[in-house]
Design an enzyme around this catalytic site. Structure first.
Site, PDB file in Angstrom:
ATOM      1  N   ARG A 108       0.818  -1.215   0.000  1.00 13.75           N
ATOM      2  CA  ARG A 108       0.000   0.000   0.000  1.00 13.75           C
ATOM      3  C   ARG A 108       0.849   1.260   0.000  1.00 13.75           C
ATOM      4  NH1 ARG A 108      -5.255   0.286   2.024  1.00 13.75           N
ATOM      5  NH2 ARG A 108      -6.060  -1.800   1.905  1.00 13.75           N
ATOM      6  N   TYR A 214      -0.065 -13.420  -0.725  1.00 13.04           N
ATOM      7  CA  TYR A 214       0.646 -13.149  -1.982  1.00 13.04           C
ATOM      8  C   TYR A 214       1.979 -12.470  -1.677  1.00 13.04           C
ATOM      9  CZ  TYR A 214      -2.107  -8.742  -1.521  1.00 13.04           C
ATOM     10  OH  TYR A 214      -2.734  -7.606  -1.071  1.00 13.04           O
ATOM     11  N   ASP A 291     -13.644   5.998  -0.605  1.00 10.38           N
ATOM     12  CA  ASP A 291     -14.410   5.421   0.509  1.00 10.38           C
ATOM     13  C   ASP A 291     -15.427   6.404   1.089  1.00 10.38           C
ATOM     14  OD1 ASP A 291     -13.197   2.971   0.303  1.00 10.38           O
ATOM     15  OD2 ASP A 291     -12.348   2.960   2.330  1.00 10.38           O
TER      16      ASP A 291
END
Ligand code: FAD
Length: 407
Positions: A108, A214, A291
């Site tokens: 991120r 992952y 968001d």
């Protein structure tokens, strides 16, 4: 409005806010980002960026760097979390050929920093310690925490799940799913020997829980997310989602999952909230984005991607409605944004809830789900075309939505 006022004030410097600021600045518009924190940054670990997101990064000239910072896995594989059997998979290299852009996974903070560098290069004004407490009474600006009013032609509220701007217009509240996420990112060496798939995005789906894995950062790091339904949340208790519940939730899981659980960060966790979709995001000269507009549950891995798409769509419409003198017909641009984005994101938000429900089935419905997924043609893309195809700029371009079979 004074000469020093920007064209757009963007409230919030997360992935959504920076993406929107970059999109506008690339069109020659003056964008100012007001971020409440004292530095720009992101907490958390990995993020999946589907082709509808990497398509926008490519347009911003950021895809090559994103590839270098991230990983383009070969496959996405779904396993049953109890017996570890494979249920279905997506060939992500084939997916890239189909949509023209890769499915990437990134840290991120790497994606956030990439957008931040893009904003700096494009001349975005980036303000930290810039908390916004409300909107100017006439709707053409924001009120900073120190009471100062800042004005712009348009205000873009990208201030996340608990958006201050949204609260001015929409009488709703975050909806608790009673699920909680634990994350963990670690050197790849720490998981070698744990039977992990280094070249795939893997999800183990189980009764009331799932586990995602992952590799990140060119394969040097490994990301894990453990998500489960909290019995204490279901019982209405306030102290829900603590590590004892994490351990209990995965007690019956297969070895591959059990080996991963002790590696999760145990000092922080994320309770999972979304909101019911709303069909209006534009209120005068204020537009909700990311968001703040459409917080989803994370099961389709589209929250950040939708936020990036929002900024791209808004900037495209602003640029199309800019006169030779440089003035933007913001009312028309915002109306065009409003016409196309809420319906797409409503579909994503509601499908994410359904998809999560499917992952967490138990008993005979789990058996039926597993049988259906095993039967699925792995080259059938009908359930992702509506998500991963090109981002619609007009309502007529929005593809037909996949209709799941009820179990
Ligand atoms: P935020 O990230 O919440 O940013 C809001 C910003 O506004 C913050 O910087 C905040 O400090 C600032 N702010 C807030 N209030 C104010 C204020 N009043 N004044 C000034 N600044 C303010 N999405 C994907 O696409 N792929 C994935 O794989 C994926 N995985 C996920 C996994 C988990 C476990 C979770 C929880 C989410 C996941 N998501 C994923 C969703 C994604 O993280 C979010 O949708 C995305 O980060 C939203 O970005 P945003 O900029 O809209 O909001």
């Amino acid at each position: 409005m004074s000469q020093s006022d920007p064209d757009a004030i963007i409230v919030g410097g997360g992935i959504g806010g920076l993406g929107a600021a970059l999109a506008l600045a690339r069109k020659g518009l003056r964008a100012r980002v007001l971020e409440q924190a004292s530095t720009f940054g992101e907490v958390g670990a990995g993020l999946q960026i589907a082709p509808n997101g990497t398509r926008v990064l490519a347009e911003y000239g950021l895809l090559d760097e994103a590839r270098e910072l991230g990983v383009a896995p070969a496959d996405m594989i779904m396993f049953d979390a109890l017996d570890a059997s494979e249920l279905t998979r997506l060939d992500l290299r084939d997916l890239e050929r189909r949509y023209g852009f890769p499915y990437l996974v990134m840290h991120r903070s790497d994606l956030h920093a990439l957008l931040l560098r893009g904003c700096e290069r494009a001349g975005v004004e980036l303000v930290t310690d810039g908390r916004v407490d409300g909107l100017a009474p006439d709707g053409t600006g924001v009120i900073r925490a120190d009471g100062q009013i800042e004005r712009a032609d348009v205000v873009i509220a990208a201030d996340g799940l608990h958006s201050v701007a949204r609260a001015s217009f929409v009488a709703d509240a975050p909806v608790s799913s009673s699920y909680v996420a634990y994350r963990g990112a670690m050197p790849i060496e720490d998981v070698r020997g744990n039977d992990v798939h280094e070249d795939a995005v893997v999800v183990y789906v189980g009764p009331r829980c799932h586990f995602v894995q992952y590799a990140l950062r060119g394969g040097s790091m490994f990301n894990q997310v453990a998500v489960f339904e909290s019995p204490r949340a279901k019982a209405g208790q306030a102290d829900w989602g603590l590590p004892d519940e994490l351990d209990q939730a995965f007690e019956g899981a297969c070895d591959q999952v059990q080996r991963g659980i002790p590696l999760m960060w145990r000092d922080r966790f994320w309770r999972m909230f979304d909101r019911d979709p709303v069909d209006r995001w534009v209120f005068g000269r204020v537009a909700l984005l990311g968001d703040a507009a459409h917080p989803p549950l994370q099961y389709l891995a589209q929250g950040a991607v939708m936020a990036i798409e929002d900024g791209w769509v808004l900037a495209e419409h602003a640029a199309r409605r800019r006169s030779a003198s440089g003035d933007v017909d913001w009312d028309a641009a915002l109306a065009a944004y409003q016409a196309v984005r809420p319906e797409h994101c409503r579909r994503v938000q509601s499908t994410a809830r359904d998809w999560g429900g499917l992952w967490h089935l138990d008993g005979p419905r789990r058996d039926r789900r597993n049988a259906l997924l095993r039967d699925r043609d792995v080259r059938d893309y009908s359930f992702v075309d509506w998500l991963y195809g090109p981002t619609a700029l007009e309502p007529g371009q929005e593809p037909e939505m996949f209709k799941p079979i009820p179990l």
